[in-house]
Design a protein around this motif. Structure first.
Motif, PDB file in Angstrom:
ATOM      1  N   ARG A 258     -18.505 -18.784  20.350  1.00 50.35           N
ATOM      2  CA  ARG A 258     -17.663 -19.962  20.626  1.00 50.35           C
ATOM      3  C   ARG A 258     -16.200 -19.636  20.330  1.00 50.35           C
ATOM      4  O   ARG A 258     -15.290 -20.169  20.952  1.00 50.35           O
ATOM      5  CB  ARG A 258     -18.134 -21.183  19.830  1.00 50.35           C
ATOM      6  N   LEU A 259     -16.003 -18.693  19.398  1.00 52.25           N
ATOM      7  CA  LEU A 259     -14.645 -18.257  19.094  1.00 52.25           C
ATOM      8  C   LEU A 259     -14.090 -17.458  20.275  1.00 52.25           C
ATOM      9  O   LEU A 259     -12.931 -17.639  20.668  1.00 52.25           O
ATOM     10  CB  LEU A 259     -14.691 -17.410  17.814  1.00 52.25           C
ATOM     11  N   CYS A 263     -10.810 -18.622  22.542  1.00 53.04           N
ATOM     12  CA  CYS A 263      -9.655 -17.729  22.727  1.00 53.04           C
ATOM     13  C   CYS A 263      -9.408 -17.474  24.213  1.00 53.04           C
ATOM     14  O   CYS A 263      -8.263 -17.510  24.677  1.00 53.04           O
ATOM     15  CB  CYS A 263      -9.874 -16.398  22.002  1.00 53.04           C
ATOM     16  N   LEU A 264     -10.479 -17.242  24.963  1.00 51.97           N
ATOM     17  CA  LEU A 264     -10.327 -17.035  26.405  1.00 51.97           C
ATOM     18  C   LEU A 264      -9.650 -18.238  27.047  1.00 51.97           C
ATOM     19  O   LEU A 264      -8.751 -18.110  27.872  1.00 51.97           O
ATOM     20  CB  LEU A 264     -11.696 -16.828  27.060  1.00 51.97           C
ATOM     21  N   PHE A 325     -12.867  -9.967  13.177  1.00 58.37           N
ATOM     22  CA  PHE A 325     -12.759  -8.574  13.640  1.00 58.37           C
ATOM     23  C   PHE A 325     -13.631  -8.343  14.884  1.00 58.37           C
ATOM     24  O   PHE A 325     -13.214  -7.719  15.854  1.00 58.37           O
ATOM     25  CB  PHE A 325     -13.183  -7.625  12.516  1.00 58.37           C
ATOM     26  N   LYS A 326     -14.840  -8.884  14.841  1.00 54.84           N
ATOM     27  CA  LYS A 326     -15.763  -8.724  15.977  1.00 54.84           C
ATOM     28  C   LYS A 326     -15.161  -9.350  17.239  1.00 54.84           C
ATOM     29  O   LYS A 326     -15.183  -8.751  18.326  1.00 54.84           O
ATOM     30  CB  LYS A 326     -17.115  -9.384  15.637  1.00 54.84           C
ATOM     31  N   VAL A 327     -14.614 -10.554  17.085  1.00 52.91           N
ATOM     32  CA  VAL A 327     -14.029 -11.241  18.242  1.00 52.91           C
ATOM     33  C   VAL A 327     -12.819 -10.471  18.766  1.00 52.91           C
ATOM     34  O   VAL A 327     -12.630 -10.306  19.976  1.00 52.91           O
ATOM     35  CB  VAL A 327     -13.648 -12.695  17.865  1.00 52.91           C
ATOM     36  N   LEU A 355      -7.929 -16.027  13.925  1.00 54.51           N
ATOM     37  CA  LEU A 355      -8.217 -16.651  12.624  1.00 54.51           C
ATOM     38  C   LEU A 355      -7.897 -18.156  12.652  1.00 54.51           C
ATOM     39  O   LEU A 355      -8.657 -18.973  12.143  1.00 54.51           O
ATOM     40  CB  LEU A 355      -7.409 -15.944  11.524  1.00 54.51           C
ATOM     41  N   GLN A 356      -6.771 -18.498  13.286  1.00 51.71           N
ATOM     42  CA  GLN A 356      -6.416 -19.911  13.425  1.00 51.71           C
ATOM     43  C   GLN A 356      -7.513 -20.655  14.208  1.00 51.71           C
ATOM     44  O   GLN A 356      -7.974 -21.716  13.796  1.00 51.71           O
ATOM     45  CB  GLN A 356      -5.071 -20.045  14.158  1.00 51.71           C
ATOM     46  N   HIS A 357      -7.945 -20.071  15.324  1.00 51.52           N
ATOM     47  CA  HIS A 357      -9.029 -20.676  16.102  1.00 51.52           C
ATOM     48  C   HIS A 357     -10.287 -20.833  15.248  1.00 51.52           C
ATOM     49  O   HIS A 357     -10.970 -21.839  15.320  1.00 51.52           O
ATOM     50  CB  HIS A 357      -9.369 -19.806  17.325  1.00 51.52           C
ATOM     51  N   TYR A 358     -10.577 -19.812  14.464  1.00 55.07           N
ATOM     52  CA  TYR A 358     -11.774 -19.865  13.608  1.00 55.07           C
ATOM     53  C   TYR A 358     -11.719 -21.100  12.711  1.00 55.07           C
ATOM     54  O   TYR A 358     -12.662 -21.890  12.653  1.00 55.07           O
ATOM     55  CB  TYR A 358     -11.885 -18.594  12.756  1.00 55.07           C
ATOM     56  N   HIS A 359     -10.601 -21.272  12.016  1.00 54.78           N
ATOM     57  CA  HIS A 359     -10.468 -22.410  11.091  1.00 54.78           C
ATOM     58  C   HIS A 359     -10.521 -23.738  11.837  1.00 54.78           C
ATOM     59  O   HIS A 359     -11.111 -24.705  11.365  1.00 54.78           O
ATOM     60  CB  HIS A 359      -9.160 -22.314  10.306  1.00 54.78           C
ATOM     61  N   ILE A 360      -9.889 -23.795  13.000  1.00 51.22           N
ATOM     62  CA  ILE A 360      -9.897 -25.047  13.774  1.00 51.22           C
ATOM     63  C   ILE A 360     -11.326 -25.424  14.151  1.00 51.22           C
ATOM     64  O   ILE A 360     -11.761 -26.552  13.969  1.00 51.22           O
ATOM     65  CB  ILE A 360      -9.035 -24.909  15.047  1.00 51.22           C
TER      66      ILE A 360
END
Ligand SMILES: [Zn+2]
Ligand SMILES: [Zn+2]
Ligand SMILES: [Zn+2]
Length: 539
Positions: A258-259, A263-264, A325-327, A355-360
């Motif tokens: 989903r991350l 991002c895409l 890192f994987k993403v 990282l910002q997307h992850y937290h969101i």
């Protein structure tokens, strides 16, 4: 560490998140431990699997479990090799389920899909008879459907909300939504499409892009994971995701994928990394509580996404660093993105953006946990969706609106009369919450969301009088809902109960919020959600 630069210089590079978390080599190793161990064949099209899924579907069909059977026929479609006859047979069998569910249009579409996929001619008479049956039944039968449209004209700048609302600053400086006219109970005042949805597992149950279920889903021709509804079949992002599977644990796989999708979705709006960098920096550094002026632009939506609140207190622990890192690796492997982010400076920015997307996503995603209980799969959380505007609704234990999920939309309905100028209030929790006493509510809010609630119900001494409460408990609508007569089938009971909830709230919505109102709102939400996610069809 998020958005931290190496020096105070404005054009300095962002810090290297990966170096600060053990370095790339140790992250690579951690990823190997997460790596997918499933055999390639599980992900490849396979007619034997397709056949077995169809047989399993037939088994459910013979038990009268139409929704379960549809899910298995969908999985049969996912595994069917291209141009195999398994495709036409699965569509044909699925059309029979749609007929049983009185979903006539879907039935007719599936019959056509089966024919296009070269349905065997010797079986054709059966299919033609089904079509005739369907057309006949269609004339005599109007199935009940949940009304999911707004009951007002859309707002000029924010088409997802009614033209009787406005976004404005609240007393504390944050944003809130206010009524610009008196609004009655039971009006649909908002219908927002999620910024992004993601299906974690049970791939045959929903469209992978918009989460619609019980529609004419069609499989991706390349993978065994993604099905599209007719509106999503040309989704431009899936080709980048197709075939990517990162981890055997579906929960972690979902977090990663989903991350990737979010991002895409963001990167897609920009032709260069620098353009994106400027945009993201301005969005994040700008006023988070700025009153938006328009939402018609897709870039604006992305800006609103970047401004969603995050919980960055925990910094970046090892698990988060591995996922980011994987993403990062997956995205750079995509040719278009790899060539956008070539310099070290741009790649450092990409780390922080992910990282910002992850937290969101962690803080702003609603996760659906409902699933038809199936014998062959685990019953676990299965989809997530991210809303942009939920932050504008303030929490209150005396809410005046209610949120219902309808596929990838979320719909806001009024549950109490709202006066012109009043603020719209939504409760974070509903089930077992609105009817609970203050101490329980406050404990839940603190444990779950670190909220110390100061809503009118929590701090004011003014309460509903015992005479008012008695009148409510003696009301025939209340009694009908609370003393559910179990001889009535739940799917027949629900539509009437929803109307009774509405009429009850119309009568008593002006009274100060109390347990009795809470009980009715809880039932109202439960039934609306059940209807909108087709759960009533499972019985
Ligand atoms: Zn769709
Ligand atoms: Zn695919
Ligand atoms: Zn409260």
């Amino acid at each position: 560490m998020l958005w931290k630069k190496e020096t105070k210089n404005y054009d300095s590079m962002y810090v290297d998140i990966f170096a600060l978390n053990g370095g790339e080599a140790s992250l690579e190793k951690a990823i190997r431990n997460l790596q997918c161990h499933e055999k390639e064949s599980v992900l490849a099209k396979n007619d034997t699997q397709s056949f077995q899924k169809r047989q399993a579907g037939n088994e459910y069909f013979s038990q009268g479990k139409w929704v379960h059977a549809i899910t298995l026929y969908n999985e049969s479609l996912l595994f069917a090799e291209n141009s195999s006859k398994n495709i036409s047979l699965a569509y044909a069998n699925r059309s029979a389920c749609f007929l049983k569910l009185k979903k006539y249009n879907e039935c007719l579409v599936d019959i056509e899909l089966a024919k296009e996929a070269r349905y065997p001619s010797e079986l054709m008479p059966k299919l033609d008879r089904r079509k005739e049956d369907c057309l006949k039944q269609m004339k005599n039968d109007v199935p009940s459907k949940l009304e999911t449209k707004m009951t007002f004209e859309p707002h000029k700048h924010f088409p997802w909300m009614a033209n009787v609302l406005k976004i404005d600053r609240d007393a504390d400086g944050g944003l809130a939504i206010f009524a610009t006219e008196d609004i009655d109970v039971g009006e649909n005042i908002m219908a927002e499409k999620s910024f992004m949805c993601f299906l974690y597992r049970h791939y045959g149950s929903k469209c992978n892009i918009c989460l619609k279920s019980l529609v004419n889903l069609m499989p991706c021709e390349k993978c065994t994971i993604v099905m599209f509804c007719s509106e999503c079949k040309d989704n431009p992002l899936h080709p980048y995701e197709c075939g990517l599977k990162s981890c055997i644990r579906s929960q972690t796989n979902g977090q990663i994928m989903r991350l990737v999708r979010s991002c895409l979705l963001g990167i897609d709006h920009f032709s260069s990394a620098d353009e994106l960098m400027n945009f993201a920096e301005q969005s994040i550094k700008g006023d988070l509580h700025e009153i938006p002026t328009t939402s018609l632009d897709a870039k604006w939506k992305y800006e609103a996404f970047l401004k969603l609140p995050i919980d960055n207190n925990n910094g970046v622990n090892d698990d988060v660093a591995v996922i980011v890192f994987k993403v990062y690796k997956m995205l750079l492997n995509i040719t278009k993105i790899g060539s956008m982010f070539q310099s070290v400076k741009r790649r450092r920015f990409l780390m922080h953006l992910i990282l910002q997307h992850y937290h969101i996503l962690e803080l702003n995603s609603a996760i659906g946990t409902y699933l038809p209980k199936m014998d062959h799969t685990e019953n676990n959380c299965y989809c997530t969706q991210t809303e942009l505007y939920s932050q504008y609704f303030r929490h209150s234990c005396a809410p005046n609106v209610l949120k219902v999920y309808v596929h990838d939309m979320f719909m806001i309905t009024t549950i109490r009369p709202i006066k012109k100028g009043a603020k719209l209030l939504k409760s974070i929790y509903i089930e077992d919450f609105l009817s609970a006493p203050k101490a329980t509510r406050q404990k839940n809010l603190w444990q779950g969301r670190k909220i110390f609630c100061t809503c009118e119900r929590c701090i004011s001494n003014k309460m509903a009088t015992s005479a008012q409460r008695r009148r409510m408990t003696l009301d025939p609508d209340y009694l009908y809902i609370v003393d559910y007569d179990e001889s009535i089938r739940i799917d027949k009971f629900m539509p009437t109960a929803i109307d009774k909830c509405k009429s009850f709230l119309q009568k008593y919505g002006e009274i100060r919020f109390c347990k009795e109102l809470g009980v009715i709102v809880e039932v109202y939400q439960l039934f609306m959600n059940t209807l909108s996610t087709n759960q009533h069809l499972l019985h």
